[in-house]
Scaffold this active site. Structure first.
Site, mmCIF file in Angstrom:
data_model
loop_
_atom_site.group_PDB
_atom_site.id
_atom_site.type_symbol
_atom_site.label_atom_id
_atom_site.label_comp_id
_atom_site.label_asym_id
_atom_site.label_seq_id
_atom_site.Cartn_x
_atom_site.Cartn_y
_atom_site.Cartn_z
ATOM 1 N N TYR A 1 -30.462 23.989 16.410
ATOM 2 C CA TYR A 1 -29.222 24.755 16.479
ATOM 3 C C TYR A 1 -29.309 26.006 15.939
ATOM 4 C CZ TYR A 1 -24.718 25.232 14.180
ATOM 5 O OH TYR A 1 -23.309 25.711 13.378
ATOM 6 N N ALA A 2 -30.411 26.623 15.179
ATOM 7 C CA ALA A 2 -30.493 27.806 14.645
ATOM 8 C C ALA A 2 -30.930 28.654 15.805
ATOM 9 C CB ALA A 2 -31.677 28.063 13.612
ATOM 10 N N ALA A 3 -32.117 28.151 16.553
ATOM 11 C CA ALA A 3 -32.408 28.782 17.864
ATOM 12 C C ALA A 3 -31.396 29.161 18.729
ATOM 13 C CB ALA A 3 -33.337 28.063 18.378
ATOM 14 N N ASN B 1 -16.611 28.315 21.667
ATOM 15 C CA ASN B 1 -16.595 27.772 20.241
ATOM 16 C C ASN B 1 -17.460 26.414 20.056
ATOM 17 O OD1 ASN B 1 -15.388 27.190 17.510
ATOM 18 N ND2 ASN B 1 -14.768 25.579 18.729
ATOM 19 N N SER C 1 -23.489 31.422 13.914
ATOM 20 C CA SER C 1 -23.688 30.830 12.583
ATOM 21 C C SER C 1 -24.173 31.349 11.651
ATOM 22 C CB SER C 1 -24.163 29.217 12.716
ATOM 23 O OG SER C 1 -24.365 28.660 11.511
ATOM 24 N N LYS D 1 -27.945 29.437 17.886
ATOM 25 C CA LYS D 1 -27.130 30.565 17.304
ATOM 26 C C LYS D 1 -27.647 31.599 17.351
ATOM 27 C CE LYS D 1 -23.725 27.340 16.719
ATOM 28 N NZ LYS D 1 -22.375 27.484 17.384
ATOM 29 N N ILE E 1 -17.756 26.199 6.414
ATOM 30 C CA ILE E 1 -16.391 26.284 6.606
ATOM 31 C C ILE E 1 -16.057 24.481 6.829
ATOM 32 C CG2 ILE E 1 -14.372 26.533 8.343
ATOM 33 C CD1 ILE E 1 -16.146 29.032 7.377
HETATM 34 N N1 LIG Z 1 -17.976 23.925 10.266
HETATM 35 C C1 LIG Z 1 -18.941 25.145 9.723
HETATM 36 O O1 LIG Z 1 -19.182 24.912 8.697
HETATM 37 C C2 LIG Z 1 -19.725 26.083 10.660
HETATM 38 C C3 LIG Z 1 -20.541 26.854 10.358
HETATM 39 C C4 LIG Z 1 -20.964 27.847 11.157
HETATM 40 C C5 LIG Z 1 -20.680 27.862 12.426
HETATM 41 N N2 LIG Z 1 -19.785 26.808 12.976
HETATM 42 C C6 LIG Z 1 -19.801 26.855 14.334
HETATM 43 O O2 LIG Z 1 -18.190 26.795 14.730
HETATM 44 C C7 LIG Z 1 -17.833 26.187 15.811
HETATM 45 C C8 LIG Z 1 -16.775 25.061 15.629
HETATM 46 O O3 LIG Z 1 -17.339 24.261 14.417
HETATM 47 P P1 LIG Z 1 -16.614 23.168 13.890
HETATM 48 O O4 LIG Z 1 -16.955 23.154 12.571
HETATM 49 O O5 LIG Z 1 -15.059 23.265 14.191
HETATM 50 O O6 LIG Z 1 -17.333 22.110 14.851
HETATM 51 P P2 LIG Z 1 -16.588 20.463 14.981
HETATM 52 O O7 LIG Z 1 -17.693 19.552 15.323
HETATM 53 O O8 LIG Z 1 -15.513 20.250 14.046
HETATM 54 O O9 LIG Z 1 -16.056 20.883 16.374
HETATM 55 C C9 LIG Z 1 -16.450 21.065 17.788
HETATM 56 C C10 LIG Z 1 -15.978 20.746 18.781
HETATM 57 O O10 LIG Z 1 -16.540 20.954 20.015
HETATM 58 C C11 LIG Z 1 -16.336 19.950 20.857
HETATM 59 N N3 LIG Z 1 -17.696 19.639 21.617
HETATM 60 C C12 LIG Z 1 -19.011 19.589 21.220
HETATM 61 N N4 LIG Z 1 -19.738 19.482 22.483
HETATM 62 C C13 LIG Z 1 -18.887 19.842 23.795
HETATM 63 C C14 LIG Z 1 -19.250 19.600 25.321
HETATM 64 N N5 LIG Z 1 -20.409 19.511 25.532
HETATM 65 N N6 LIG Z 1 -18.287 19.858 25.851
HETATM 66 C C15 LIG Z 1 -16.893 20.197 25.370
HETATM 67 N N7 LIG Z 1 -16.608 20.187 23.945
HETATM 68 C C16 LIG Z 1 -17.646 19.867 23.168
HETATM 69 C C17 LIG Z 1 -16.573 18.581 19.916
HETATM 70 O O11 LIG Z 1 -15.943 17.618 20.761
HETATM 71 C C18 LIG Z 1 -15.496 19.289 18.762
HETATM 72 O O12 LIG Z 1 -14.152 18.920 19.105
HETATM 73 C C19 LIG Z 1 -19.338 25.742 16.337
HETATM 74 O O13 LIG Z 1 -19.682 26.617 17.291
HETATM 75 C C20 LIG Z 1 -20.326 25.803 15.081
HETATM 76 O O14 LIG Z 1 -21.655 25.722 15.564
HETATM 77 C C21 LIG Z 1 -19.536 25.917 12.187
#
Ligand SMILES: NC(=O)c1ccc[n+]([C@@H]2O[C@H](COP(=O)([O-])OP(=O)(O)OC[C@H]3O[C@@H](n4cnc5c(N)ncnc54)[C@H](O)[C@@H]3O)[C@@H](O)[C@H]2O)c1
Length: 255
Positions: free
Chosen positions: A153-155, A88, A140, A157, A186
């Site tokens: 990011y898109a690449a 995640n 995503s 994902k 989200i």
């Molecule tokens: N929020 C959205 O709208 C959305 C939309 C599409 C996809 N996503 C995907 O959902 C997932 C979670 O997103 P979110 O919105 O909860 O993000 P967020 O930024 O709130 O949480 C991501 C977490 O990952 C941790 N993290 C980042 N790099 C790290 C690393 N190198 N090692 C360990 N931990 C690390 C961060 O510290 C953070 O706590 C991600 O993969 C994101 O790309 C989110």
């Protein structure tokens, strides 16, 4: 309880979708190893234990392959099994091709794609021994449709979707299923861009909500992704592998 007795690893569990997945998995009976760069993951696990659940936090950077290996080895030796991996954790930055840098590109691929590969490589031997496993990677809708300024990011994902398909074929004979989830908008800390909550801007409210670019006319909540992750991690998911479930309130079906 759909995940009774299961041992699950969840990356990026300090906040947002990862924290919601950790909490939902515990509610369904799983024991959790919660990984994050941020110390706040300790509090997430503390709160879970306060409510009677089993959760242990690991604070490290998933792009460090040795640290990641140490964590997986410890979980396997303490719990005796690893059933579920949720990839995640991710990062995002906004810049178009004229303004982004090679360093940003490489960092994004390292966290959002390479660490997923490595996490899978570490857990797969345990899952093969058990002849049961579930790997869930968070992609995503940016992999499917994009507004630009998110190339790296898109690449990454999109890479997750393709990697998941290949992984699913590799692991199918061993009882291990690999699927992805592609969330839309989200409501999490990631939706705060340059200090502004994107989902609260006039543009978002007008275009995505009132004009129903998102047919369900609201951003999603982290728990709505977590419930899908529970399904994919459970025995209810027995004949789905290599797929990406789009969880976006209909965002990508509108033009
Ligand atoms: N929020 C959205 O709208 C959305 C939309 C599409 C996809 N996503 C995907 O959902 C997932 C979670 O997103 P979110 O919105 O909860 O993000 P967020 O930024 O709130 O949480 C991501 C977490 O990952 C941790 N993290 C980042 N790099 C790290 C690393 N190198 N090692 C360990 N931990 C690390 C961060 O510290 C953070 O706590 C991600 O993969 C994101 O790309 C989110």
């Amino acid at each position: 309880m759909k995940l009774e007795g299961r041992v699950a690893i969840v990356t990026g569990a300090a906040q947002g979708i990862g924290a919601a997945i950790a909490r939902e998995f515990v509610r369904e009976g799983a024991t959790i190893a919660a990984i994050d760069l941020k110390q706040e993951v300790n509090q997430v696990c503390h709160d879970i234990r306060e409510q009677g659940g089993q959760a242990k936090s690991y604070v490290f950077d998933i792009t460090d392959p040795d640290e990641y290996r140490r964590c997986i080895d410890e979980v396997a030796s303490e719990k005796g099994r690893i059933d579920i991996l949720v990839n995640n954790a991710a990062i995002a930055f906004y810049a178009d091709i004229l303004h982004d840098t090679l360093e940003q590109w490489r960092k994004t691929q390292a966290v959002n794609l390479e660490a997923i590969y490595w996490g899978c490589k570490l857990v797969v031997p345990h899952m093969l021994r058990q002849r049961w496993g579930r790997i869930i990677s968070i992609s995503s809708t940016q992999a499917l449709a994009t507004e630009g300024e998110l190339g790296a990011y898109a690449a990454a994902k999109g890479g997750i979707i393709s990697f998941t398909r290949s992984l699913a074929v590799d692991l199918a004979p061993h009882g291990v299923l690999a699927n992805a989830i592609a969330p839309g908008c989200i409501h999490t800390p990631l939706s705060i861009v340059k200090g502004v909550d994107e989902t609260q801007t006039e543009f978002f409210q007008e275009w995505y909500v009132r004009n129903q670019k998102i047919p369900l006319a609201r951003p999603g909540e982290p728990e709505e992704i977590a419930r899908v992750a529970v399904f994919l991690a459970s025995d209810d998911c027995s004949y789905i592998t290599g797929q990406t479930l789009v969880v976006d309130g209909g965002l990508t079906i509108t033009s």
